[in-house]
Design an enzyme around this catalytic site. Structure first.
Site, PDB file in Angstrom:
ATOM      1  N   SER A 121      10.041  -1.368   0.510  1.00  0.00           N
ATOM      2  CA  SER A 121      11.438  -1.650   0.820  1.00  0.00           C
ATOM      3  C   SER A 121      12.235  -1.970  -0.430  1.00  0.00           C
ATOM      4  CB  SER A 121      11.533  -2.873   1.729  1.00  0.00           C
ATOM      5  OG  SER A 121      10.857  -2.655   2.920  1.00  0.00           O
ATOM      6  N   HIS A 142      11.180   6.059   1.968  1.00  0.00           N
ATOM      7  CA  HIS A 142      11.460   4.789   2.644  1.00  0.00           C
ATOM      8  C   HIS A 142      12.018   5.020   4.052  1.00  0.00           C
ATOM      9  CE1 HIS A 142      13.988   0.915   2.955  1.00  0.00           C
ATOM     10  NE2 HIS A 142      12.765   0.666   3.350  1.00  0.00           N
ATOM     11  N   GLU A 154      15.219   7.120   3.101  1.00  0.00           N
ATOM     12  CA  GLU A 154      15.678   7.153   1.703  1.00  0.00           C
ATOM     13  C   GLU A 154      14.582   7.797   0.853  1.00  0.00           C
ATOM     14  OE1 GLU A 154      18.537   3.350   0.875  1.00  0.00           O
ATOM     15  OE2 GLU A 154      16.436   2.882   1.139  1.00  0.00           O
ATOM     16  N   ASN A 192      18.642  -1.648   1.767  1.00  0.00           N
ATOM     17  CA  ASN A 192      18.267  -3.067   1.687  1.00  0.00           C
ATOM     18  C   ASN A 192      19.047  -3.834   0.628  1.00  0.00           C
ATOM     19  OD1 ASN A 192      16.510  -3.114   3.828  1.00  0.00           O
ATOM     20  ND2 ASN A 192      14.790  -2.365   2.601  1.00  0.00           N
TER      21      ASN A 192
HETATM   22  N1  LIG Z   1       9.520  -4.101   8.521  1.00  0.00           N
HETATM   23  C1  LIG Z   1      10.500  -3.272   8.197  1.00  0.00           C
HETATM   24  O1  LIG Z   1      11.579  -3.290   8.821  1.00  0.00           O
HETATM   25  C2  LIG Z   1      10.301  -2.286   7.082  1.00  0.00           C
HETATM   26  C3  LIG Z   1      11.204  -1.216   6.938  1.00  0.00           C
HETATM   27  C4  LIG Z   1      10.995  -0.275   5.906  1.00  0.00           C
HETATM   28  C5  LIG Z   1       9.929  -0.445   5.033  1.00  0.00           C
HETATM   29  N2  LIG Z   1       9.082  -1.514   5.180  1.00  0.00           N
HETATM   30  C6  LIG Z   1       7.960  -1.630   4.238  1.00  0.00           C
HETATM   31  O2  LIG Z   1       6.797  -1.114   4.857  1.00  0.00           O
HETATM   32  C7  LIG Z   1       5.642  -1.825   4.402  1.00  0.00           C
HETATM   33  C8  LIG Z   1       4.873  -2.378   5.597  1.00  0.00           C
HETATM   34  O3  LIG Z   1       5.717  -3.224   6.348  1.00  0.00           O
HETATM   35  P1  LIG Z   1       5.385  -3.591   7.876  1.00  0.00           P
HETATM   36  O4  LIG Z   1       6.628  -4.193   8.431  1.00  0.00           O
HETATM   37  O5  LIG Z   1       4.745  -2.422   8.556  1.00  0.00           O
HETATM   38  O6  LIG Z   1       4.298  -4.753   7.662  1.00  0.00           O
HETATM   39  P2  LIG Z   1       3.179  -5.282   8.689  1.00  0.00           P
HETATM   40  O7  LIG Z   1       2.892  -6.686   8.285  1.00  0.00           O
HETATM   41  O8  LIG Z   1       3.575  -4.998  10.110  1.00  0.00           O
HETATM   42  O9  LIG Z   1       1.904  -4.346   8.370  1.00  0.00           O
HETATM   43  C9  LIG Z   1       1.241  -4.315   7.146  1.00  0.00           C
HETATM   44  C10 LIG Z   1      -0.148  -3.728   7.403  1.00  0.00           C
HETATM   45  O10 LIG Z   1      -0.777  -3.487   6.125  1.00  0.00           O
HETATM   46  C11 LIG Z   1      -2.152  -3.763   6.303  1.00  0.00           C
HETATM   47  N3  LIG Z   1      -2.785  -3.947   4.991  1.00  0.00           N
HETATM   48  C12 LIG Z   1      -2.717  -5.018   4.168  1.00  0.00           C
HETATM   49  N4  LIG Z   1      -3.445  -4.784   3.036  1.00  0.00           N
HETATM   50  C13 LIG Z   1      -3.958  -3.530   3.176  1.00  0.00           C
HETATM   51  C14 LIG Z   1      -4.799  -2.723   2.368  1.00  0.00           C
HETATM   52  N5  LIG Z   1      -5.261  -3.168   1.191  1.00  0.00           N
HETATM   53  N6  LIG Z   1      -5.153  -1.493   2.813  1.00  0.00           N
HETATM   54  C15 LIG Z   1      -4.710  -1.036   4.015  1.00  0.00           C
HETATM   55  N7  LIG Z   1      -3.907  -1.761   4.829  1.00  0.00           N
HETATM   56  C16 LIG Z   1      -3.544  -2.993   4.405  1.00  0.00           C
HETATM   57  C17 LIG Z   1      -2.181  -5.005   7.206  1.00  0.00           C
HETATM   58  O11 LIG Z   1      -3.464  -5.180   7.808  1.00  0.00           O
HETATM   59  C18 LIG Z   1      -1.087  -4.660   8.192  1.00  0.00           C
HETATM   60  O12 LIG Z   1      -1.605  -3.959   9.311  1.00  0.00           O
HETATM   61  C19 LIG Z   1       6.148  -2.883   3.415  1.00  0.00           C
HETATM   62  O13 LIG Z   1       6.075  -2.372   2.118  1.00  0.00           O
HETATM   63  C20 LIG Z   1       7.592  -3.070   3.868  1.00  0.00           C
HETATM   64  O14 LIG Z   1       8.423  -3.554   2.838  1.00  0.00           O
HETATM   65  C21 LIG Z   1       9.236  -2.417   6.188  1.00  0.00           C
END
Ligand SMILES: NC(=O)c1ccc[n+]([C@@H]2O[C@H](COP(=O)([O-])OP(=O)(O)OC[C@H]3O[C@@H](n4cnc5c(N)ncnc54)[C@H](O)[C@@H]3O)[C@@H](O)[C@H]2O)c1
Length: 293
Positions: A121, A142, A154, A192
């Site tokens: 993000s 993204h 993005e 963001n």
């Molecule tokens: N939440 C949002 O609205 C959003 C929007 C766009 C982008 N993002 C980005 O997407 C990414 C994930 O966010 P999310 O909201 O899905 O988080 P989340 O907490 O729902 O999920 C993260 C997942 O990553 C897994 N994980 C952790 N370490 C790992 C590893 N070494 N290998 C494999 N899996 C691993 C965890 O077990 C978990 O299932 C982040 O970089 C976040 O910034 C989030």
């Protein structure tokens, strides 16, 4: 020239990972979904199935499309299961150290011509790319949350990203039916950079007692026509992710206007991360969300 993508790896099966696997499988790609947690993989598959069913109920897809999409997704706890993917999208937690470690292990097993992308993000694509063996074949893709619903993606080039990688990513995203906004590689990119300071300001508004949770969310829904209030949205994004993005903005742009609100820090320290932990600015354990302040 864009390369042909057939098999897509997704690392991290959280709310974003399951959404990306969902739209990629529906778009006709074979998907390998990876997570360190077997439980997360199991619940990601259940979520994908549920969300596909919801799309059938809305008459957006057929039962046949649901079956085919599910059959295209393979879940694995092992990174070497991704070795023959053409494109791997990392979407694990928003921590640079974790992402670097993943890229290190991934590049050791991934075929050299494959493209690596991050769904970060906020973190610098150039810096993440430099931690891999293929900065020219590294790009930011993204997605927005929830992935099956949101239309925008993005695309962010690092300084070394080559044209073929950019064109391949563009063709992939277009095949998913999404619109593309191209962003330069600055902290938190476009969406963001604008959205998170607004959410952080809403948390300051709560922290300073200007309004309570209900008043702040209602004010922005009815007064600014936002579909969700900023605190409701923060809970939806995940408060840990919100904090990480504010920290990247604060450090990356070195401007005090991006200072994360101390109340946001406190919630994350308490493990109150929003919807995913059943508690954030709202309590989600009952039939409907209850404001906590
Ligand atoms: N939440 C949002 O609205 C959003 C929007 C766009 C982008 N993002 C980005 O997407 C990414 C994930 O966010 P999310 O909201 O899905 O988080 P989340 O907490 O729902 O999920 C993260 C997942 O990553 C897994 N994980 C952790 N370490 C790992 C590893 N070494 N290998 C494999 N899996 C691993 C965890 O077990 C978990 O299932 C982040 O970089 C976040 O910034 C989030």
């Amino acid at each position: 020239m864009a390369a042909a993508i057939k098999k897509v790896g997704v690392i991290g099966a959280g709310q974003m990972g399951n959404g990306i696997a969902h739209v990629a499988a529906l778009g006709g790609f074979d998907v390998i979904l990876n997570d360190v947690s077997a439980d997360r993989l199991k619940s990601a598959m259940a979520t994908i199935n549920g969300n596909l069913s919801r799309q059938i109920a809305k008459k957006l897809i057929s039962e046949d499309a649901r079956k085919q999409a599910l059959a295209r997704i393979t879940a694995t706890e092992k990174l070497d299961g991704l070795s023959d993917c053409d494109l791997v999208i990392e979407t694990a937690v928003e921590k640079e150290e974790t992402k670097r470690k993943i890229f290190n292990e991934l590049c050791a097993v991934l075929k050299p011509e494959a493209i690596v992308a991050s769904n970060t993000s906020s973190i610098s694509i150039t810096r993440l790319a430099a931690s891999t063996d293929r900065p020219e074949r590294f790009i930011g893709i993204h997605f927005m949350n929830p992935v099956p619903v949101m239309e925008l993606v993005e695309l962010i080039r690092g300084i070394a990203t080559d044209d073929a990688t950019f064109e391949t990513a563009k063709a992939f995203v277009t095949k998913l039916g999404k619109q593309i906004a191209v962003s330069e590689d600055f902290p938190a990119f476009i969406v963001n950079r604008i959205l998170l300071p607004m959410i952080n300001e809403a948390i300051y508004t709560l922290y300073e007692g200007v309004g309570n949770v209900e008043a702040i969310d209602m004010a922005m829904k009815l007064g600014a026509h936002h579909p969700m209030g900023p605190l409701e949205l923060a809970d939806f994004i995940g408060l840990d992710t919100c904090l990480s993005i504010m920290q990247v903005l604060h450090e990356g742009l070195a401007d005090s206007k991006y200072r994360p609100c101390p109340l946001l820090v406190k919630y994350v320290e308490a493990g109150w991360l929003g919807r995913k932990t059943q508690r954030g600015f709202y309590d989600y354990r009952g039939d409907k969300p209850v404001p906590t302040r």
